[in-house]
Design a protein around this motif. Sequence first.
Motif, PDB file in Angstrom:
ATOM      1  N   LEU A  53       0.859  -1.171   0.000  1.00  0.00           N
ATOM      2  CA  LEU A  53       0.000   0.000   0.000  1.00  0.00           C
ATOM      3  C   LEU A  53       0.902   1.229   0.000  1.00  0.00           C
ATOM      4  O   LEU A  53       1.592   1.505   0.980  1.00  0.00           O
ATOM      5  N   VAL A  54       0.910   1.979  -1.110  1.00  0.00           N
ATOM      6  CA  VAL A  54       1.913   3.031  -1.305  1.00  0.00           C
ATOM      7  C   VAL A  54       1.259   4.345  -1.725  1.00  0.00           C
ATOM      8  O   VAL A  54       0.085   4.411  -2.091  1.00  0.00           O
ATOM      9  N   ASP A 104      -3.509  10.472  -3.903  1.00  0.00           N
ATOM     10  CA  ASP A 104      -4.122   9.156  -3.726  1.00  0.00           C
ATOM     11  C   ASP A 104      -3.139   8.104  -3.216  1.00  0.00           C
ATOM     12  O   ASP A 104      -1.925   8.222  -3.396  1.00  0.00           O
ATOM     13  N   GLY A 105      -3.701   7.065  -2.610  1.00  0.00           N
ATOM     14  CA  GLY A 105      -2.932   5.880  -2.247  1.00  0.00           C
ATOM     15  C   GLY A 105      -3.271   4.750  -3.207  1.00  0.00           C
ATOM     16  O   GLY A 105      -4.342   4.752  -3.838  1.00  0.00           O
ATOM     17  N   TYR A 106      -2.380   3.751  -3.290  1.00  0.00           N
ATOM     18  CA  TYR A 106      -2.567   2.653  -4.240  1.00  0.00           C
ATOM     19  C   TYR A 106      -2.037   1.343  -3.665  1.00  0.00           C
ATOM     20  O   TYR A 106      -0.966   1.319  -3.040  1.00  0.00           O
ATOM     21  N   TRP A 107      -2.784   0.268  -3.866  1.00  0.00           N
ATOM     22  CA  TRP A 107      -2.234  -1.075  -3.680  1.00  0.00           C
ATOM     23  C   TRP A 107      -1.509  -1.439  -4.968  1.00  0.00           C
ATOM     24  O   TRP A 107      -2.101  -1.373  -6.052  1.00  0.00           O
ATOM     25  N   ILE A 108      -0.235  -1.822  -4.867  1.00  0.00           N
ATOM     26  CA  ILE A 108       0.517  -2.291  -6.033  1.00  0.00           C
ATOM     27  C   ILE A 108       0.815  -3.776  -5.833  1.00  0.00           C
ATOM     28  O   ILE A 108       1.364  -4.184  -4.805  1.00  0.00           O
ATOM     29  N   ILE A 138      -5.799   7.641   0.636  1.00  0.00           N
ATOM     30  CA  ILE A 138      -5.067   8.865   0.324  1.00  0.00           C
ATOM     31  C   ILE A 138      -3.569   8.703   0.604  1.00  0.00           C
ATOM     32  O   ILE A 138      -3.111   7.680   1.113  1.00  0.00           O
ATOM     33  N   SER A 139      -2.823   9.774   0.304  1.00  0.00           N
ATOM     34  CA  SER A 139      -1.373   9.788   0.444  1.00  0.00           C
ATOM     35  C   SER A 139      -0.953  10.622   1.644  1.00  0.00           C
ATOM     36  O   SER A 139      -1.777  11.267   2.307  1.00  0.00           O
ATOM     37  N   TYR A 140       0.343  10.625   1.889  1.00  0.00           N
ATOM     38  CA  TYR A 140       0.970  11.598   2.783  1.00  0.00           C
ATOM     39  C   TYR A 140       1.997  12.331   1.933  1.00  0.00           C
ATOM     40  O   TYR A 140       2.901  11.693   1.370  1.00  0.00           O
ATOM     41  N   THR A 187       5.895   7.549   1.461  1.00  0.00           N
ATOM     42  CA  THR A 187       5.781   6.543   0.415  1.00  0.00           C
ATOM     43  C   THR A 187       4.742   5.478   0.745  1.00  0.00           C
ATOM     44  O   THR A 187       4.684   4.442   0.095  1.00  0.00           O
ATOM     45  N   GLU A 188       3.898   5.737   1.746  1.00  0.00           N
ATOM     46  CA  GLU A 188       2.879   4.765   2.136  1.00  0.00           C
ATOM     47  C   GLU A 188       1.489   5.348   1.911  1.00  0.00           C
ATOM     48  O   GLU A 188       1.272   6.555   1.990  1.00  0.00           O
ATOM     49  N   GLY A 189       0.536   4.453   1.615  1.00  0.00           N
ATOM     50  CA  GLY A 189      -0.848   4.862   1.438  1.00  0.00           C
ATOM     51  C   GLY A 189      -1.652   4.565   2.687  1.00  0.00           C
ATOM     52  O   GLY A 189      -1.294   3.685   3.484  1.00  0.00           O
ATOM     53  N   TYR A 190      -2.773   5.281   2.856  1.00  0.00           N
ATOM     54  CA  TYR A 190      -3.559   5.162   4.082  1.00  0.00           C
ATOM     55  C   TYR A 190      -5.052   5.222   3.778  1.00  0.00           C
ATOM     56  O   TYR A 190      -5.501   6.057   2.989  1.00  0.00           O
ATOM     57  N   TRP A 191      -5.787   4.336   4.432  1.00  0.00           N
ATOM     58  CA  TRP A 191      -7.238   4.427   4.436  1.00  0.00           C
ATOM     59  C   TRP A 191      -7.654   5.275   5.633  1.00  0.00           C
ATOM     60  O   TRP A 191      -7.423   4.890   6.780  1.00  0.00           O
ATOM     61  N   PHE A 192      -8.219   6.423   5.374  1.00  0.00           N
ATOM     62  CA  PHE A 192      -8.787   7.266   6.424  1.00  0.00           C
ATOM     63  C   PHE A 192     -10.281   6.927   6.534  1.00  0.00           C
ATOM     64  O   PHE A 192     -11.026   7.100   5.558  1.00  0.00           O
ATOM     65  N   ILE A 193     -10.697   6.452   7.693  1.00  0.00           N
ATOM     66  CA  ILE A 193     -12.098   6.117   7.932  1.00  0.00           C
ATOM     67  C   ILE A 193     -12.726   7.304   8.662  1.00  0.00           C
ATOM     68  O   ILE A 193     -12.348   7.613   9.800  1.00  0.00           O
ATOM     69  N   THR A 194     -13.661   7.980   8.018  1.00  0.00           N
ATOM     70  CA  THR A 194     -14.198   9.223   8.566  1.00  0.00           C
ATOM     71  C   THR A 194     -15.688   9.090   8.878  1.00  0.00           C
ATOM     72  O   THR A 194     -16.417   8.309   8.246  1.00  0.00           O
TER      73      THR A 194
END
Length: 386
Positions: A53-54, A104-108, A138-140, A187-194
């Motif tokens: 997850l990046v 954005d974040g992405y599973w690769i 999303i991204s950081y 370099t990591e992606g994150y699911w933000f649960i809102t």
Amino acid sequence: GQDDCGVCYGENADMDCAGVCFGDAYIDDCDTCDADPDNDCEQLSIALDELDLVSFYALPEDNSIGNVLGGITEFEPGVLGEGFSANYVNNQWLGSILTIDPEDGYWIIVSGDTELYVEGLPTDPGTVYSLHGGSNLISYPFAGFAPLVETIPEDAQSSIIGIIAEGESAMNTEGGWIGGLMDLSGTEGYWFITSEDVDFAYNPPASGDNLTRQTKSRKMLPEAYSFAQSTQQAFYFVNSAEIDGIPLDVNDLIIAYNGDVVVGARYWYGETTDVPAMGTDGIDLHAGYSVHGDKITFKVLDSSTNSLIDMEAEGETTWQNFGMSMIKLTDKVIPEEISFSAAYPNPFNPVTMVSFSVPAEMEVQVVVYDMLGRAISELANGVYVP
């Protein structure tokens, strides 16, 4: 002044004819010599090991998927975003992801271990993230990392239930953030649960943040209790765990099961330990993994006795993707004799619950009879363990 080729220059000159960067100019990470910091290029590398997850804090001007991921096509990559996907098939990208975007974040997904190299301009530090109520991938946008409690604006935190990364998570509680995810990384992606729609821009990391990253114990798991990372994840935050009344220590391993299949594990790192439980996402590697509605059970590999202890979970253990719940674990007490509990509730309508206990493995039959002695329903018939 005048360079070796007889060309005159002023104080803001950049490179002379001999290839020397001088004046106010400097060479950035992508070997560009000029005096403009706004177009400084950065290079980043992301280690990939089959499923990751990046996100990207820097991207080239041509951010098409073919250009950004062109260096890993030999590993038959696939990409999953929030509601979109693409796969590299027969030397071309097919799917609904056309560009790799900095927000954005992405599973690769790749067929082996490799390294992805990307160079380009960094993401605008003032980028505003517009999140909808629910799950947002999303991204950081900064290099390095920073504590999530500092980099996410305080007024936005109240709208965030939790954050899920690759194999780790954090949950927002009245007492503050808990779990193993303490920092956000570029370099990591994150699911933000809102809980609602919210807009925010990250606070830039303070200087030196990337030298003080907070980490939780991530010891190598024994092979018997290892599991495969999945795009489907839930987390159980264990705020208390005891065996014979004694709290776990850092050498004790909490293992999550779906039936008899290991779907997650985490060494106890103290209150509160986030234990992952992976779900199935349709590939053979995740056969037997969790689906919505499954009940997750837990065991502890007790380091003091090297024995596997069945644990009782107090709290919600039903699995759902992106699920986060707080639980308490205690070891199961082995009964000393055969016993059968009273029905509860009684009287009942339309359902009641009965339970029995056995001190050793034995055959058990439980049958309901009416007042005339007629068998109405067989509740249990088989071999039961203590």
